[in-house]
Design a protein around this motif. Structure first.
Motif, PDB file in Angstrom:
ATOM      1  N   THR A 261       0.886  -1.313  -0.227  1.00 26.91           N
ATOM      2  CA  THR A 261      -0.006   0.189   0.069  1.00 26.91           C
ATOM      3  C   THR A 261       0.818   1.365   0.020  1.00 26.91           C
ATOM      4  OG1 THR A 261      -1.520  -1.228   1.074  1.00 26.91           O
ATOM      5  CG2 THR A 261      -2.007   1.076   1.157  1.00 26.91           C
ATOM      6  N   LEU A 262       1.950   1.337   0.796  1.00 23.77           N
ATOM      7  CA  LEU A 262       2.830   2.461   0.812  1.00 23.77           C
ATOM      8  C   LEU A 262       3.533   2.360  -0.467  1.00 23.77           C
ATOM      9  CD1 LEU A 262       3.878   1.675   4.542  1.00 23.77           C
ATOM     10  CD2 LEU A 262       2.940   3.800   3.686  1.00 23.77           C
ATOM     11  N   GLY A 263       3.761   1.364  -1.071  1.00 27.70           N
ATOM     12  CA  GLY A 263       4.459   1.348  -2.408  1.00 27.70           C
ATOM     13  C   GLY A 263       5.761   2.108  -2.393  1.00 27.70           C
ATOM     14  N   ASP A 264       6.129   3.042  -3.356  1.00 29.09           N
ATOM     15  CA  ASP A 264       7.511   3.741  -3.375  1.00 29.09           C
ATOM     16  C   ASP A 264       7.412   5.041  -2.409  1.00 29.09           C
ATOM     17  OD1 ASP A 264       8.381   1.827  -5.058  1.00 29.09           O
ATOM     18  OD2 ASP A 264       7.634   3.273  -6.961  1.00 29.09           O
ATOM     19  N   ARG A 265       6.381   5.307  -1.896  1.00 31.92           N
ATOM     20  CA  ARG A 265       6.506   6.433  -0.794  1.00 31.92           C
ATOM     21  C   ARG A 265       7.459   6.287   0.234  1.00 31.92           C
ATOM     22  NH1 ARG A 265      -0.018   6.979  -1.182  1.00 31.92           N
ATOM     23  NH2 ARG A 265       0.230   4.964  -1.552  1.00 31.92           N
ATOM     24  N   PRO A 266       8.216   7.271   0.645  1.00 28.61           N
ATOM     25  CA  PRO A 266       9.303   7.154   1.702  1.00 28.61           C
ATOM     26  C   PRO A 266       8.597   6.863   3.155  1.00 28.61           C
ATOM     27  CG  PRO A 266       9.085   9.410   1.041  1.00 28.61           C
ATOM     28  CD  PRO A 266       8.419   8.726   0.037  1.00 28.61           C
ATOM     29  N   ILE A 267       9.195   5.722   3.537  1.00 30.10           N
ATOM     30  CA  ILE A 267       8.486   5.192   4.848  1.00 30.10           C
ATOM     31  C   ILE A 267       9.560   5.818   5.948  1.00 30.10           C
ATOM     32  CG2 ILE A 267       8.361   3.366   6.230  1.00 30.10           C
ATOM     33  CD1 ILE A 267       7.834   1.531   3.757  1.00 30.10           C
ATOM     34  N   ARG A 268       8.898   6.087   7.224  1.00 33.34           N
ATOM     35  CA  ARG A 268       9.508   6.491   8.253  1.00 33.34           C
ATOM     36  C   ARG A 268       9.755   5.254   8.877  1.00 33.34           C
ATOM     37  NH1 ARG A 268      10.629   7.206  13.395  1.00 33.34           N
ATOM     38  NH2 ARG A 268       8.563   6.557  13.980  1.00 33.34           N
TER      39      ARG A 268
END
Ligand code: 13P
Ligand code: ZN
Length: 207
Positions: free
Chosen positions: A188-195
């Motif tokens: 779901t988060l895909g390529d978005r930067p994760i903290r």
């Protein structure tokens, strides 16, 4: 829990997995260690949604089939985990969608394929090592899992799916669902930067 209760619990949790889409077709298998040390397991080719308590397979710790229908082709890796982790009372193996998708990615960290970004995986499961790809039923699955079993509560079989242990089948099932939801979050988060959680935050959860 006596044997009859254990059988009923396996039927109930298998149906629950199936009804909610965690298990499809005849994929996946479940096992439990009974009080006398013998293993109760789902029969090979069985649909987890349609298990029958009296037909569940019984196998000795040494692998002899002593009752019910023919056991899962993965019974040898289940046995390998029980033999190397005295705390393990039950095992869940599924081909659930998101963890299986994760198992197909290139470049997973083989020591821990789920870098922590939510607390519950750390609290309930910890690190999840990856076992290299072997065909279903290959004895090398058991050989590799035997080495990892003393130190981990869940494993990802490459290009195949998760294997999750618990003191009880309920605990193994809950941990499987926690991992599946986490894998779903990863996609779901895909390529978005994760903290990601920091080392201190992870250490606090483990203490
Ligand atoms: O998931 C499976 C193989 O990895 C299903 O096999 P069994 O039907 O023999 O349990
Ligand atoms: Zn499988």
């Amino acid at each position: 829990m006596n044997e009859q209760q254990a059988r009923e619990e396996m039927v109930r949790l298998g149906a629950s997995f199936f009804q909610r889409g965690y298990a499809t077709g005849s994929a996946g298998n479940l096992s439990m260690r009974l009080e006398d040390g013998t293993l109760l397991a789902t029969p090979t080719g069985s649909c987890l949604g349609e298990l029958v308590a009296e037909r569940l397979s019984k196998v000795t710790p040494e692998g002899e089939w002593i009752g019910g229908d023919k056991p899962s082709k993965e019974i040898s890796f289940h046995r390998a985990i029980y033999q190397n982790n005295p705390e393990c009372g039950a095992i869940v193996h599924l081909h659930c969608l998101y963890l299986t998708a994760l198992s197909c990615l290139e470049g997973l960290d083989s020591k821990n394929c789920i870098r922590p970004f939510t607390p519950y995986v750390v609290m309930r499961v910890g690190d999840v090592p990856v076992v290299p790809y072997y065909r279903p039923g290959d004895p090398r699955l058991g050989e590799d899992l035997a080495k990892l079993a003393p130190n981990y509560r869940a494993f990802l079989l490459a290009n195949h799916g998760p294997v999750v242990v618990g003191k009880t089948l309920r605990e193994a099932a809950d941990n499987t669902e926690e991992l599946e939801e986490t894998a779903r979050l990863i996609f779901t988060l895909g390529d978005r930067p994760i903290r990601y959680l920091t080392d201190d935050e992870v250490a606090e959860l483990r203490s």
